[in-house]
Design a protein around this motif. Structure first.
Motif, mmCIF file in Angstrom:
data_model
loop_
_atom_site.group_PDB
_atom_site.id
_atom_site.type_symbol
_atom_site.label_atom_id
_atom_site.label_comp_id
_atom_site.label_asym_id
_atom_site.label_seq_id
_atom_site.Cartn_x
_atom_site.Cartn_y
_atom_site.Cartn_z
ATOM 1 N N ALA A 162 -47.984 4.453 31.282
ATOM 2 C CA ALA A 162 -49.249 4.842 30.663
ATOM 3 C C ALA A 162 -49.838 6.011 31.439
ATOM 4 N N LEU A 163 -50.204 7.074 30.733
ATOM 5 C CA LEU A 163 -50.871 8.229 31.340
ATOM 6 C C LEU A 163 -52.282 8.289 30.767
ATOM 7 N N THR A 164 -53.242 7.844 31.552
ATOM 8 C CA THR A 164 -54.622 7.755 31.075
ATOM 9 C C THR A 164 -55.499 8.789 31.778
ATOM 10 N N HIS A 165 -56.729 8.901 31.339
ATOM 11 C CA HIS A 165 -57.668 9.881 31.892
ATOM 12 C C HIS A 165 -59.085 9.381 31.658
ATOM 13 N N GLY A 166 -60.073 10.125 32.129
ATOM 14 C CA GLY A 166 -61.466 9.691 32.022
ATOM 15 C C GLY A 166 -62.297 10.533 31.091
ATOM 16 N N ALA A 167 -61.667 11.226 30.149
ATOM 17 C CA ALA A 167 -62.391 12.154 29.268
ATOM 18 C C ALA A 167 -62.139 11.788 27.809
ATOM 19 N N GLY A 168 -62.453 12.739 26.905
ATOM 20 C CA GLY A 168 -62.169 12.553 25.483
ATOM 21 C C GLY A 168 -63.368 12.303 24.607
ATOM 22 N N CYS A 169 -64.550 12.097 25.207
ATOM 23 C CA CYS A 169 -65.751 11.889 24.404
ATOM 24 C C CYS A 169 -66.947 12.480 25.155
ATOM 25 N N GLU A 176 -64.349 24.182 25.767
ATOM 26 C CA GLU A 176 -63.180 24.391 26.608
ATOM 27 C C GLU A 176 -62.631 23.104 27.216
ATOM 28 N N PRO A 177 -63.486 22.185 27.705
ATOM 29 C CA PRO A 177 -62.935 20.956 28.285
ATOM 30 C C PRO A 177 -62.047 20.173 27.314
ATOM 31 N N LEU A 178 -62.463 20.100 26.053
ATOM 32 C CA LEU A 178 -61.660 19.364 25.074
ATOM 33 C C LEU A 178 -60.350 20.098 24.790
ATOM 34 N N GLN A 179 -60.408 21.418 24.718
ATOM 35 C CA GLN A 179 -59.188 22.179 24.461
ATOM 36 C C GLN A 179 -58.173 21.981 25.584
ATOM 37 N N ILE A 180 -58.671 21.959 26.826
ATOM 38 C CA ILE A 180 -57.772 21.762 27.971
ATOM 39 C C ILE A 180 -57.176 20.364 27.955
ATOM 40 N N LEU A 181 -58.009 19.359 27.641
ATOM 41 C CA LEU A 181 -57.502 17.986 27.569
ATOM 42 C C LEU A 181 -56.414 17.881 26.521
ATOM 43 N N ARG A 182 -56.655 18.456 25.352
ATOM 44 C CA ARG A 182 -55.658 18.378 24.285
ATOM 45 C C ARG A 182 -54.369 19.096 24.669
ATOM 46 N N ARG A 183 -54.516 20.237 25.310
ATOM 47 C CA ARG A 183 -53.331 20.968 25.734
ATOM 48 C C ARG A 183 -52.527 20.142 26.735
ATOM 49 N N THR A 184 -53.233 19.460 27.640
ATOM 50 C CA THR A 184 -52.557 18.625 28.634
ATOM 51 C C THR A 184 -51.834 17.457 27.976
ATOM 52 N N LEU A 185 -52.530 16.773 27.066
ATOM 53 C CA LEU A 185 -51.909 15.640 26.375
ATOM 54 C C LEU A 185 -50.736 16.094 25.517
ATOM 55 N N GLY A 186 -50.876 17.275 24.908
ATOM 56 C CA GLY A 186 -49.769 17.816 24.125
ATOM 57 C C GLY A 186 -48.549 18.092 24.994
ATOM 58 N N ASN A 207 -62.454 13.371 20.738
ATOM 59 C CA ASN A 207 -61.063 13.819 20.721
ATOM 60 C C ASN A 207 -60.277 13.010 19.695
ATOM 61 N N GLN A 208 -60.528 13.299 18.439
ATOM 62 C CA GLN A 208 -59.815 12.608 17.371
ATOM 63 C C GLN A 208 -58.319 12.927 17.440
ATOM 64 N N ILE A 209 -57.496 11.919 17.249
ATOM 65 C CA ILE A 209 -56.058 12.106 17.369
ATOM 66 C C ILE A 209 -55.546 13.140 16.372
ATOM 67 N N ASP A 210 -56.068 13.124 15.150
ATOM 68 C CA ASP A 210 -55.627 14.107 14.152
ATOM 69 C C ASP A 210 -55.876 15.527 14.635
ATOM 70 N N GLY A 211 -57.049 15.750 15.239
ATOM 71 C CA GLY A 211 -57.366 17.074 15.750
ATOM 72 C C GLY A 211 -56.468 17.468 16.910
ATOM 73 N N LEU A 212 -56.152 16.509 17.765
ATOM 74 C CA LEU A 212 -55.255 16.763 18.892
ATOM 75 C C LEU A 212 -53.872 17.171 18.382
ATOM 76 N N LEU A 213 -53.349 16.420 17.427
ATOM 77 C CA LEU A 213 -52.028 16.723 16.886
ATOM 78 C C LEU A 213 -52.012 18.090 16.228
ATOM 79 N N ALA A 214 -53.086 18.411 15.486
ATOM 80 C CA ALA A 214 -53.151 19.698 14.797
ATOM 81 C C ALA A 214 -53.176 20.854 15.785
ATOM 82 N N GLN A 215 -54.005 20.738 16.832
ATOM 83 C CA GLN A 215 -54.096 21.818 17.821
ATOM 84 C C GLN A 215 -52.766 22.053 18.510
ATOM 85 N N GLU A 216 -52.036 20.975 18.782
ATOM 86 C CA GLU A 216 -50.803 21.087 19.559
ATOM 87 C C GLU A 216 -49.548 21.181 18.707
#
Length: 368
Positions: A162-169, A176-186, A207-216
């Motif tokens: 499991a790779l977890t973190h303390g952000a996403g909401c 920028e913070p959300l974009q970096i998180l998504r890039r990292t998760l991607g 950080n909706q999963i659909d948005g994360l998938l779309a960005q990455e």
């Protein structure tokens, strides 16, 4: 045997090899130690006036806060960070790589898209901190030290992590913070060492999963499964569902077979950890020598923490293979300067307390 290390003839300091007490004579330097000097720490070997740069490795590591006399301890009480002009001289120190005639091989895993893995894991990622507990519970079910039977039928799978973190909401949806998180998760989701990935969300997070998938540019499929706690009906049901999905993904992950592959597929990340006054003259050169050998066999190395070359980047730009590569490194450090400034920080908020206890005083020194 000498009780100190001189790194460069032009240095203003030498490094204590052991604890030095006042009155200790530094043979060859014509200096007597004044006061207690911990091991790994710096001793001035010449008079340094307040405001003057201080050199170690024949590079500037800071500026004297006060006048420093020969034999005195040089550290946070009398040395401070100060920016200075650097001559980047891109490409002036570039040397061609002498590749070996017969590159080494290792037993790797060739993925369907041609990428090569060194490990074969399934990953449990989270879109938000709220799903971290569930993700860890899912992965813990497959720990060989806790539940050895869970992976008994899957000897070719190295584990479930499991790779977890303390952000996403509680963050701007276009920030920028959300974009970096998504890039990292991607990046995690695409990593060759993951045969498959399960992504768990809460449901109502920014950080909706659909948005994360779309960005990455990621797409759900047999080896990339996603779902949320709220859609599942709570944490207990989420963990049960996650375990079930992982068990299904394990069948495909276990089909891999290792085979000899060239060392050019190896990418080694160099990560700082527990640095002290000796790191730059012991572990770091040893790692550098190891990386040189890897590169000669076609492999790749990454300096994982770009802000930790700050103040020493001019030594790297001189070795850049092109002006474009040098400019890219400088631009990244300018980004860090801007990032720390707009967030009320400083580039010198590093070294850590432990680094300083070990003899490192400024980020300029740690970078070297």
């Amino acid at each position: 045997m000498s009780v100190f290390i001189r790194i460069h003839p032009a240095d203003d300091v030498v490094i204590a090899k052991q604890q030095l007490v006042g009155g200790t004579r530094l043979e060859g330097e014509g200096v007597t130690v004044a006061g207690l000097i911990p091991p790994g720490h710096k001793v001035a070997v010449r008079a340094i006036r307040a405001g003057q740069p201080v050199r170690r490795y024949n590079q500037i590591i800071g500026t004297a806060k006060t006048d420093i006399a020969p034999g005195q301890h040089v550290h946070t009480h009398n040395l401070e960070f100060a920016s200075f002009a650097r001559d980047y001289a891109a490409g002036t120190g570039t040397q061609p790589t002498e590749y070996v005639a017969e590159p080494a091989t290792f037993m790797g895993i060739v993925r369907p898209d041609g990428r090569v893995a060194t490990r074969n894991y399934l990953g449990v990622l989270t879109s938000v901190n709220c799903s971290a507990t569930a993700a860890r519970a899912i992965a813990d079910h497959f720990r060989r030290d806790v539940n050895p039977r869970a992976l008994e039928r899957f000897p070719n799978v190295d584990g479930v992590v499991a790779l977890t973190h303390g952000a996403g909401c509680a963050t701007a949806s276009d920030g920028e913070p959300l974009q970096i998180l998504r890039r990292t998760l991607g990046g995690y989701a695409r990593h060759a060492n993951f045969a498959g990935v399960l992504m768990v969300g809460l449901g109502c997070e920014t950080n909706q999963i659909d948005g994360l998938l779309a960005q990455e540019g990621l797409h759900e499929g047999p080896q990339l499964q996603t779902f949320s706690i709220q859609d599942s009906g709570g944490t207990k049901k989420t963990v049960a569902k996650g375990i079930e999905l992982v068990e299904w993904m394990l069948e495909e992950a276990n089909r891999v077979q290792r085979q000899p592959v060239p060392a050019r597929h190896l990418v080694v990340g160099l990560q700082c950890g527990g640095s002290d006054g000796y790191s730059g003259i012991s572990a770091n050169p040893a790692l550098g020598a190891a990386v040189d050998r890897l590169v000669r066999h076609g492999g790749t190395a990454i300096l994982s923490e770009s802000p930790e070359v700050y103040g020493g980047e001019h030594l790297l730009t001189r070795r850049a293979v092109s002006q474009a590569v040098a400019d890219k490194l400088v631009a990244r450090l300018k980004w860090w300067e801007d990032y720390t400034a707009r967030n009320g920080g400083e580039m010198d908020n590093n070294p850590s307390a432990g680094n300083k206890a070990g003899g490192l005083t400024t980020i300029l020194e740690k970078s070297l």
